[in-house]
Structures are given as structure tokens and as C-alpha cells.
Scaffold this motif. Structure first.
Motif, PDB file in Angstrom:
ATOM      1  N   CYS A 246       0.866  -1.179   0.000  1.00  0.00           N
ATOM      2  CA  CYS A 246       0.000   0.000   0.000  1.00  0.00           C
ATOM      3  C   CYS A 246       0.904   1.231   0.000  1.00  0.00           C
ATOM      4  O   CYS A 246       0.780   2.094  -0.850  1.00  0.00           O
ATOM      5  CB  CYS A 246      -0.900  -0.023   1.232  1.00  0.00           C
ATOM      6  SG  CYS A 246      -1.978   1.407   1.327  1.00  0.00           S
TER       7      CYS A 246
ATOM      8  N   ARG B  48       3.627  -1.189  -7.350  1.00  0.00           N
ATOM      9  CA  ARG B  48       2.875  -0.085  -6.774  1.00  0.00           C
ATOM     10  C   ARG B  48       3.450   0.249  -5.393  1.00  0.00           C
ATOM     11  O   ARG B  48       4.175  -0.554  -4.803  1.00  0.00           O
ATOM     12  CB  ARG B  48       1.384  -0.417  -6.642  1.00  0.00           C
ATOM     13  CG  ARG B  48       1.054  -1.632  -5.774  1.00  0.00           C
ATOM     14  CD  ARG B  48      -0.314  -1.492  -5.100  1.00  0.00           C
ATOM     15  NE  ARG B  48      -0.279  -0.430  -4.117  1.00  0.00           N
ATOM     16  CZ  ARG B  48      -1.303   0.372  -3.850  1.00  0.00           C
ATOM     17  NH1 ARG B  48      -2.448   0.210  -4.452  1.00  0.00           N
ATOM     18  NH2 ARG B  48      -1.167   1.321  -2.936  1.00  0.00           N
TER      19      ARG B  48
ATOM     20  N   LYS C 207      -0.077   9.227   0.988  1.00  0.00           N
ATOM     21  CA  LYS C 207      -1.231   8.400   1.306  1.00  0.00           C
ATOM     22  C   LYS C 207      -2.422   9.250   1.732  1.00  0.00           C
ATOM     23  O   LYS C 207      -2.333   9.987   2.713  1.00  0.00           O
ATOM     24  CB  LYS C 207      -0.881   7.425   2.452  1.00  0.00           C
ATOM     25  CG  LYS C 207       0.202   6.406   2.133  1.00  0.00           C
ATOM     26  CD  LYS C 207      -0.073   5.593   0.887  1.00  0.00           C
ATOM     27  CE  LYS C 207      -1.352   4.805   0.896  1.00  0.00           C
ATOM     28  NZ  LYS C 207      -1.557   4.078  -0.407  1.00  0.00           N
TER      29      LYS C 207
ATOM     30  N   HIS D   2      -8.339  -3.159  -2.295  1.00  0.00           N
ATOM     31  CA  HIS D   2      -9.262  -2.167  -1.725  1.00  0.00           C
ATOM     32  C   HIS D   2     -10.698  -2.596  -1.979  1.00  0.00           C
ATOM     33  O   HIS D   2     -11.595  -2.219  -1.232  1.00  0.00           O
ATOM     34  CB  HIS D   2      -8.983  -0.781  -2.309  1.00  0.00           C
ATOM     35  CG  HIS D   2      -7.636  -0.271  -1.926  1.00  0.00           C
ATOM     36  ND1 HIS D   2      -6.514  -0.582  -2.650  1.00  0.00           N
ATOM     37  CD2 HIS D   2      -7.221   0.463  -0.872  1.00  0.00           C
ATOM     38  CE1 HIS D   2      -5.461  -0.040  -2.053  1.00  0.00           C
ATOM     39  NE2 HIS D   2      -5.857   0.595  -0.978  1.00  0.00           N
TER      40      HIS D   2
ATOM     41  N   GLU E 170      -2.279  -5.389  -3.592  1.00  0.00           N
ATOM     42  CA  GLU E 170      -1.364  -5.058  -2.502  1.00  0.00           C
ATOM     43  C   GLU E 170      -0.704  -6.321  -1.950  1.00  0.00           C
ATOM     44  O   GLU E 170      -1.366  -7.297  -1.605  1.00  0.00           O
ATOM     45  CB  GLU E 170      -2.099  -4.272  -1.410  1.00  0.00           C
ATOM     46  CG  GLU E 170      -2.411  -2.856  -1.902  1.00  0.00           C
ATOM     47  CD  GLU E 170      -2.999  -1.908  -0.870  1.00  0.00           C
ATOM     48  OE1 GLU E 170      -3.070  -0.707  -1.174  1.00  0.00           O
ATOM     49  OE2 GLU E 170      -3.409  -2.359   0.223  1.00  0.00           O
TER      50      GLU E 170
ATOM     51  N   ASP F 204      -3.101  -0.581   5.504  1.00  0.00           N
ATOM     52  CA  ASP F 204      -3.796  -1.643   4.748  1.00  0.00           C
ATOM     53  C   ASP F 204      -3.195  -3.045   4.909  1.00  0.00           C
ATOM     54  O   ASP F 204      -3.285  -3.870   3.977  1.00  0.00           O
ATOM     55  CB  ASP F 204      -3.879  -1.272   3.266  1.00  0.00           C
ATOM     56  CG  ASP F 204      -4.923  -0.179   3.003  1.00  0.00           C
ATOM     57  OD1 ASP F 204      -5.694   0.134   3.928  1.00  0.00           O
ATOM     58  OD2 ASP F 204      -4.958   0.347   1.883  1.00  0.00           O
TER      59      ASP F 204
ATOM     60  N   GLN G 286      -5.426  -6.267   4.159  1.00  0.00           N
ATOM     61  CA  GLN G 286      -5.779  -6.689   2.797  1.00  0.00           C
ATOM     62  C   GLN G 286      -4.555  -7.074   1.967  1.00  0.00           C
ATOM     63  O   GLN G 286      -4.695  -7.493   0.810  1.00  0.00           O
ATOM     64  CB  GLN G 286      -6.565  -5.578   2.089  1.00  0.00           C
ATOM     65  CG  GLN G 286      -5.748  -4.321   1.787  1.00  0.00           C
ATOM     66  CD  GLN G 286      -6.616  -3.135   1.381  1.00  0.00           C
ATOM     67  OE1 GLN G 286      -7.767  -3.023   1.795  1.00  0.00           O
ATOM     68  NE2 GLN G 286      -6.093  -2.276   0.528  1.00  0.00           N
TER      69      GLN G 286
HETATM   70 MN    MN Z   1      -3.954   0.816   0.181  1.00  0.00          MN
END
Ligand code: MN
Ligand code: PEP
Length: 353
Positions: free
Chosen positions: A117, A141, A146, A287, A313, A324, A327
Motif C-alpha cells: 500500500c 505499486r 497516502k 481495496h 497489494e 492496509d 488486505q
Molecule cells: Mn492501500
């Protein structure tokens, strides 16, 4: 067909003959610009179409129809023009060059983007970069800026984070996808990134969209948490209207009454986008669900429904992630995701890259 009088003439498309010369295309564009409008020549496999944007509704564009090389001028029925299939019938294939090789999105190519993330440290970014590269990813990524719900949450490392991503590119050959949250960060992100992400919260930040439209890097535009399909496509139109035609759309879940996921991943938008737009549409199952154990199943579904790419992610130590973590999938799960995505894509004559 001549547009009916009283119609907003700027909602028009000029279709050029398949044999029109570059000189003729330039001439039509010049005439459009002389009328105080902006011309967008979009080459297709068979012919070039020229989109016209601008907000001068009273201009008579009938003159364009008689210029050499013009086949017809058609009124565009939808408010979005440059994103629409009416402008360009075939899928846009967006190719991102990375030191590891090119990654294509669209037209049967399913591009993969993976990574944390947020960029948390050099050590964290390097650990994840190594593992996703070994699993076959070419694009990483990771946010240096953020947009967080709480002002007390980790806000990202800002420019030092971008410098770490730059080192990741040099060390591992991965191309970089990273988010800009305002005009100021976009200036820096444009410098460091291969793809500039505009997040869900900024999907209708029109000044940021316009700034991204004047930038030279491709844009990954995420759907807002309550955005309709038209609003989503109009946001992309903002970017393209400024002259940046390299846009990747991304479904990342919308807010509903469902209480077992962070968001509801609206996979039905993939075929809906493809009907209306030539742009590639990616899916973010991270997400889109907010839960690690749902990321793999929804990634499979996204590939099956025809997504042109996935952005996922991945964290080597989710328990310590600064954002995050719940996830983030583990690197070995990402490996499995790549393998399953490849097999599902193959059934549909598509390929993962
Ligand atoms: Mn994220
Ligand atoms: C992200 O990609 O980390 C992110 C903040 O995404 P979104 O804008 O979709 O919430």
C-alpha cells in the motif's frame, strides 16, 4: 450528416478517410483550432478520428465536412467524447516500458501491478520488490503520499519515498506506479513514476485531473467510492481533454450496505466500461474487499470478467504494515495469483504480463 441547428456543435467527431494523408489530418486539426477549439487526432487501426473539445457551443463546424480526407462529421450522443467507443472502435492498448520489459494493458493483454500500500522504508520496499519480481511482476505499486481517513494515520514518506521507488527501479528493473494526492505531489510523482495514480478520493478533484492531463506520464484513475459509471468516465475525459490520452481506469470497490467487506467490488462495471469506452479497465481486489482471504478469489473473477489488469497489494510482513495490512497478500499468495490469473486468461485467449 450535418448537425441539426441549435445543437452544441462541439459534441462532434470528424471521421477521416482510411487513406487520408497526415497532411490532411493536420489541416483538419488546424481548422478546428482556428475556430478556438481543441482537436484530438486519435489514430485507429483503420482510420483516424478527430475528437473536438472546447466549450464554445455556437461554432459552426459544418465547414469541416468538406475538407479533403474527411468522410463524415458525426454528433457524439454522449457527453464524454475522447473516452468513448464512438471515437475509437477498437480497444486501446496501453504499453508501459520498464527495464524488465514492456507491460501491456487492454486488447487481450492483462497487466499486473503489485506491491505494498505504502512505501515504508528502503528495506521494506526492496524486500517486496524482490519477491514480486521473482513472481513475474514488472510493475510495482507503492504510495509515497497516502490519502488517509485519519490525519493521525501514516501519511507516507513523501519525496524520500519516491526516491526509494526510484532505487527500486534501478535495482530490480520494476516500473513504478505511485499516487499523487494534489498538484504539488503530482509535480514530483510525474518526475519519478512510470504511471501516476489518482486515487478514489480524488476522482473528482478536477484541478488535479487537469494537471494530470497536462503531464507526460500515463494515469491510473481509480473509481470514486460512490461514483457512477458516467462520473467515472467523465473524470477520465477531464484527463484526456487536456491532451493526455494514456489513461487506465480502475475499479476498486464502492460503498454499499454490505458489511463483510471494506467495499463492494463492482465487477459488472468491467463489461459496462468496455461497451462505452475503448480505455483499459483494471480491477483492484485489495481495496475492493479489504480482506486478504478475498483477494485471490476476486482476482480470479476479475480476470474471468475481462479486466485488462490487476493492481494488488502485497506485503512480506502484513502484521507490521503501516497501512492496509489486513488486505495485503503474502508474496507466496501473489505467486499463486499470477499462476491462476495466467491459466484463467489463457482460457479466454488473453495473456497475463
Ligand atoms: Mn492501500
Ligand atoms: C491505494 O491504492 O493505496 C489507495 C489509496 O487506493 P484508493 O484510492 O482506491 O482507496
Amino acid at each position: 450528416m450535418a448537425p441539426a441547428s441549435g445543437e452544441r456543435f462541439t459534441h462532434m467527431l470528424v471521421v477521416m478517410d482510411a487513406h487520408a494523408t497526415q497532411e490532411q489530418i493536420r489541416e483538419v486539426c488546424a481548422r478546428i483550432e482556428q475556430l478556438g477549439l481543441k482537436a484530438h487526432a486519435i489514430p485507429g487501426s483503420l482510420r483516424t478520428a478527430i475528437g473536438i473539445t472546447g466549450n464554445r457551443g455556437e461554432v459552426d463546424l459544418g465547414v469541416l465536412e468538406f475538407l479533403p480526407g474527411v468522410v463524415e462529421c458525426i454528433p457524439v450522443s454522449k457527453p464524454f467524447k475522447l473516452v468513448s467507443r464512438e471515437l475509437k472502435e477498437e480497444d486501446t492498448i496501453l504499453r508501459i516500458a520498464t527495464p524488465l520489459g514492456q507491460v501491456a494493458f487492454g486488447g487481450g493483454h492483462v497487466g499486473i501491478i503489485a506491491g505494498p500500500c505504502a512505501v515504508e522504508s528502503r528495506q521494506q520496499a526492496f524486500a517486496i520488490a524482490r519477491q514480486i519480481r521473482d513472481a513475474g511482476a514488472k510493475l510495482m505499486r507503492g504510495g509515497a503520499y497516502k490519502p488517509r481517513t485519519s490525519p493521525y494515520s501514516f501519511q507516507g514518506l513523501a519525496e524520500p519515498g519516491l526516491q526509494i521507488l526510484d532505487e527500486v527501479r534501478r535495482e530490480f528493473g520494476l516500473g513504478i506506479v505511485t499516487e499523487a494526492i494534489d498538484n504539488e505531489s503530482l509535480d514530483l510523482v510525474e518526475k519519478y513514476a512510470d504511471v501516476m495514480q489518482i486515487g478514489a478520493r480524488n476522482m473528482q478533484n478536477f484541478s488535479l485531473l487537469k494537471r494530470a492531463g497536462r503531464a507526460r506520464k500515463p494515469v491510473l484513475l481509480k473509481r470514486g467510492i460512490a461514483a457512477t459509471l458516467d462520473e467515472f468516465l467523465m473524470a477520465a475525459e477531464y484527463v484526456m481533454a487536456e491532451g493526455n490520452y494514456n489513461v487506465l481506469l480502475c475499479e476498486r470497490g464502492v460503498r454499499t450496505f454490505s458489511d463483510f467487506t471494506r467495499n463492494t467490488l463492482d465487477l459488472a462495471i468491467v463489461p459496462a466500461v468496455k461497451r462505452r469506452s475503448h480505455l483499459p479497465i483494471l480491477v483492484d481486489p485489495s481495496h475492493g474487499t479489504g480482506k486478504r482471504h478475498k483477494v485471490l478469489p476476486l482476482s480470479r473473477a476479475a480476470v474471468a470478467v475481462g479486466a485488462d489488469g490487476l493492481i494488488v497489494e502485497v506485503h512480506h510482513d502484513p502484521a507490521t504494515a503501516l497501512s492496509d495490512g489486513t488486505q495485503a497478500i503474502l508474496p507466496e499468495e501473489f505467486r499463486q495469483l499470477m499462476d491462476e490469473a495466467r491459466r484463467i486468461a489463457a482460457v479466454l485467449d488473453r495473456s497475463v504480463n
